[in-house]
Structures are given as structure tokens and as C-alpha cells.
Design an enzyme around this catalytic site. Structure first.
Site, PDB file in Angstrom:
ATOM      1  N   ASN A 243       0.818  -1.138   0.251  1.00  0.00           N
ATOM      2  CA  ASN A 243      -0.067  -0.012  -0.044  1.00  0.00           C
ATOM      3  C   ASN A 243       0.758   1.099  -0.192  1.00  0.00           C
ATOM      4  OD1 ASN A 243      -1.669   2.211   0.549  1.00  0.00           O
ATOM      5  ND2 ASN A 243      -2.577   1.051   2.411  1.00  0.00           N
TER       6      ASN A 243
ATOM      7  N   ARG B  19      -2.816  -1.819  -3.452  1.00  0.00           N
ATOM      8  CA  ARG B  19      -3.982  -1.001  -3.173  1.00  0.00           C
ATOM      9  C   ARG B  19      -3.721   0.147  -3.969  1.00  0.00           C
ATOM     10  NH1 ARG B  19      -4.571   3.762   0.786  1.00  0.00           N
ATOM     11  NH2 ARG B  19      -6.810   4.164   0.576  1.00  0.00           N
TER      12      ARG B  19
ATOM     13  N   GLU C 177      -8.303  -3.952   5.731  1.00  0.00           N
ATOM     14  CA  GLU C 177      -8.386  -3.860   4.127  1.00  0.00           C
ATOM     15  C   GLU C 177      -7.117  -4.689   3.781  1.00  0.00           C
ATOM     16  OE1 GLU C 177      -8.555   0.697   3.205  1.00  0.00           O
ATOM     17  OE2 GLU C 177      -7.932   0.488   5.115  1.00  0.00           O
TER      18      GLU C 177
ATOM     19  N   ARG D 251      -8.944  17.387   7.501  1.00  0.00           N
ATOM     20  CA  ARG D 251      -9.808  17.822   6.245  1.00  0.00           C
ATOM     21  C   ARG D 251     -11.108  18.373   6.498  1.00  0.00           C
ATOM     22  NH1 ARG D 251      -9.417  12.255   3.185  1.00  0.00           N
ATOM     23  NH2 ARG D 251      -7.007  12.005   3.204  1.00  0.00           N
TER      24      ARG D 251
ATOM     25  N   HIS E 297     -11.982   4.625   0.195  1.00  0.00           N
ATOM     26  CA  HIS E 297     -12.232   3.543   1.368  1.00  0.00           C
ATOM     27  C   HIS E 297     -13.057   2.446   0.764  1.00  0.00           C
ATOM     28  CE1 HIS E 297     -11.800   7.080   4.479  1.00  0.00           C
ATOM     29  NE2 HIS E 297     -10.486   6.532   4.150  1.00  0.00           N
TER      30      HIS E 297
END
Ligand code: AMP
Length: 400
Positions: A10, A89, A384, A239, A178
Site C-alpha cells: 500500500n 492497493r 483492508e 480535512r 475507502h
């Protein structure tokens, strides 16, 4: 049954997370992280056979150099012998990929063509792919896209009300992110609820440093809160989530901000950090809130209010609700945030089980409500890496 070990890579903009795990059981052989890449402090940490190691990489080490070192570690421990695939990923697959794929030259070209939509991540993902192809040239390489699960969203959910040419000519639309996490926890929730995944109406709230909420109906994503980029939607660590786009004009015209400064403001200085003036780390904010820090309390109020509002909105695409899932570092651990959000959503019929809510942390999963009818709320730790390993193994076994 043969081992089905998969190396999962990833690559973030300045980091590389990796793991080798068994696709069937999810058991991890080695896990680690190369961080602060392309900086003086570049380092690699990993955990193997219960031992944790940290080593410095050369200054300004690149993703390629981190992978070279990782390959040395893998080969020194003879871990490559049981590998059946490498799973990558990949952040952005645009509209091209609706599921995971075996990587070919064409797939790499499409990932490269999508760089304009993910300028920080897709180039790093490509470096990871090419380095792994060289190091493990006999293994199938599989791309698992963060956007793929959301490709089932209907057009009315993914279009912005902008001139249509922007979508047609430049791909400006909502994509969502996601996806691997939302897909994984939703399937796990179906197992916990003992219902077929394909019959359920679920909302999953992935609350980590980045946060997003997804509506899943009959096994597919029908709407999600992130958009063209991961900036849209609910409040996150740094964010802003949704803002009035008119803010851009205000900041440029009235305050003389450049586009780069606005981008930094919205992505790195806003969210929990901007509101609390303290930290983007939810634990720090909760501690400050409990100690009476009013700014920290305000940050939590805004975070929870906006999150609850987003969850409630997803009754529109779902029409009904069977389960609300909390996952990610905050969703899996913050009893306070789950309680505040569920309290705001009482009209759904949720009855919080306070004991179950307080016990659901540090990787514990389960139902945290006790109502006899109506939807249940659940905590499901995301994984994940396991989802990527499962997809990679399934595709690898088809091509071997
Ligand atoms: P992630 O990006 O999924 O690793 O999640 C990171 C976020 O999870 C950070 O905001 C952490 O503060 C938060 N987090 C981790 N543990 C806890 C905890 N025990 N209570 C509240 N937030 C937590």
C-alpha cells in the site's frame, strides 16, 4: 490445503505499508511500514515473529529503495517461497475498474492515465507495482482499487450539478474512496447479523484520519460521502469535508490566498485540527474535552453533528436500514463519538447498549445496541489488507 500467502503493498504519497498474510485465515506473517520517504528521516519499521524492528533508510529514500530493502528482508527470511500473489492497493481506478484485476501493461497504462485524478497516490502505486514485478517476476500482481466498490453508484448519486462537459471530457464526478474497507466491514456485519449480505441495507462509517460514510444496499454501494477527491463529505482529522464552494472566491478575492494555499488549508489544516486548534488526533481532543477544553468540545460537536446528518441522509438511497457500522481508528475505539452519534439518531429506534459500547475497542467487534426491532449499530474492525489478499489470491488461483 496449500498456503495462500499474499504480499500486500500500500504505497501512500510518502509511505509504504506492507504485509504478508494468509488469504484464507487473515493471519499475518510480517507487517510493516516505511515512512517519511523522500525525507531525511526515512525509516522502515516491521514486526516479524513477535519481534519489532526499526531501521533507518538512507536519507531521501524513495518508494523504490524502500521496496528494495523490503524484498531483502523477505528473501532473507525465505518468505517469498509461499507467496502466491502480490496485491496492490491502488487509490484511483477512475471509471475503468469495477473490481480487482490482474495487472497487465494495459492496466498500468490506465492507472497512469488516471494520475490527474490522484496526483499524489497513483504515481506511488505504479512505482510499487513496477518494483514488485521486478522482484517477484513469476507471481501474479493484482490491483485492488479504493474506488472500485463505489462504481455501482447510480448516475444521480455520482454526478455534480456542473456543466455536463466537465464529466464527459474530464471525468469530473464523485468517485468515493475507502471502498475496500466499506466492502469488508459490510460483509462482516452481514455475518454478525446472520443475514445474507445481498439482502441488507447498511450504512458504514469509516472514521480514521480520513472519514467517509457509505450506503450499501443489497450488497452494493449506492452512495458515499467522498467525491472527486477524498476532501468531500464529513469532517475528518485535517480535512474540512463539505464546504461552500463560494469560500474559494472569498479566500482568493478577500484574503489573497493562492490555489495551493487553499488546497493546504482544506486538506491539512482543517477538520478536527482546525476546529480544536489542538490536534487532528481524536484521543488528544477527547482528553482535552474531558478536561474542560471548550474548543475541543466544539470540534467533537461539529464532527458528530455532521456525521449523524450524513448517516440520516442515507435513508434516501436505502429506503430502510438494517445496520450502522462503525470502523477505522475512531469508529473502532471511540465510545464517546459512537454514543453521541447514536444519541442523535434515536429516531431510527437505536437503543445503545452502554456496556457493549464501552467494551468495543482495541479490535473487538460486535453489536452495540440492544433494541429488539429496527436497525442495530455495530463495531467492526476494518482489515483492508485481508480483503486485498483475498481478492489477489482468488484472481491468482484463476491465472495459475
Ligand atoms: P486510522 O486512520 O484508522 O488509523 O485512525 C486514526 C484515528 O483514530 C486518530 O484520530 C486516532 O486518534 C483515532 N483513535 C485511535 N484510538 C482511539 C481511541 N482509543 N479513542 C479515540 N480515537 C482513537
Amino acid at each position: 490445503m496449500l498456503d495462500q500467502h499474499v504480499l500486500v503493498l500500500n504505497c501512500g504519497s510518502s509511505s509504504l505499508k506492507f504485509a504478508i498474510l494468509d488469504a484464507q485465515s487473515g493471519d499475518e506473517l510480517i507487517t510493516g511500514l516505511a515512512e517519511c520517504l523522500i525525507s531525511e528521516d526515512a525509516r522502515l519499521k516491521y514486526s516479524y515473529q513477535g519481534q519489532k524492528q526499526t531501521e533507518s533508510l538512507i536519507a531521501n529514500a524513495s518508494h523504490q529503495q524502500a521496496i528494495t530493502r523490503l524484498v531483502d528482508i523477505i528473501k532473507a527470511n525465505k518468505l517469498e517461497r509461499s507467496l502466491i500473489a502480490v496485491g496492490h492497493r491502488v487509490v484511483h481506478g477512475g471509471e475503468h475498474f469495477t473490481q480487482s484485476v490482474v495487472i497487465t501493461e494495459h492496466v498500468k497504462q490506465v492507472i497512469a492515465d488516471t494520475i490527474s485524478l490522484a496526483p499524489l497516490h497513483n504515481p506511488a502505486n505504479l512505482v510499487g507495482i513496477e518494483a514488485a514485478e521486478k522482484a517477484f517476476d513469476t507471481l501474479p500482481q493484482v490491483a485492488v482499487f479504493d474506488t472500485a466498490f463505489h462504481q455501482t453508484m447510480p448516475k444521480h448519486a455520482y454526478l455534480y450539478a456542473l456543466p455536463y462537459e466537465l464529466y464527459q471530457q474530464h471525468g469530473v464526478r464523485r468517485y468515493g474512496f475507502h471502498g475496500t474497507s466499506h466492502h469488508y466491514v459490510a460483509k462482516q456485519a452481514a455475518t454478525v447479523l446472520q443475514q445474507p449480505f445481498e439482502t441488507l441495507a447498511l450504512i458504514s462509517a469509516h472514521l480514521g484520519n480520513g472519514c467517509s460514510v457509505t450506503a450499501i444496499k443489497n450488497g452494493v454501494s449506492v452512495d458515499t460521502s467522498m467525491g472527486l477527491t477524498p476532501l468531500e463529505g464529513v469532517v475528518m482529522g485535517t480535512r474540512s469535508g463539505d464546504i461552500d464552494p463560494g469560500l474559494f472566491n472569498f479566500l482568493t478575492q478577500q484574503l489573497g490566498y493562492s490555489a495551493v494555499k487553499i488546497d493546504t488549508l482544506l486538506n491539512k489544516q482543517s477538520g478536527l485540527l482546525g476546529l480544536s486548534k489542538l490536534s487532528n488526533d481524536c484521543r488528544t481532543i477527547e482528553d482535552a474535552h474531558l478536561a474542560g477544553n471548550a474548543q475541543a468540545s466544539l470540534a467533537l460537536e461539529v464532527f458528530c453533528y455532521r456525521l449523524a446528518k450524513q448517516i440520516a441522509a442515507y435513508v434516501v438511497p436505502l429506503g430502510t436500514l438494517d445496520g450502522l457500522i462503525f470502523t477505522g481508528g475512531i469508529g473502532e475505539n471511540s465510545q464517546l463519538i459512537r454514543q453521541k452519534v447514536i444519541d442523535s439518531l434515536n429516531f431510527f429506534g437505536f437503543k445503545l447498549n452502554e456496556q457493549a459500547n464501552s467494551q468495543a475497542r482495541f479490535g473487538q467487534s460486535g453489536v452495540i445496541t440492544s433494541n429488539q426491532t429496527g436497525p442495530q449499530a455495530l463495531v467492526i474492525p476494518t482489515n483492508e489488507e485481508w480483503m486485498i489478499a483475498r481478492d489477489a489470491a482468488a484472481l491468482a488461483l484463476e491465472v495459475i
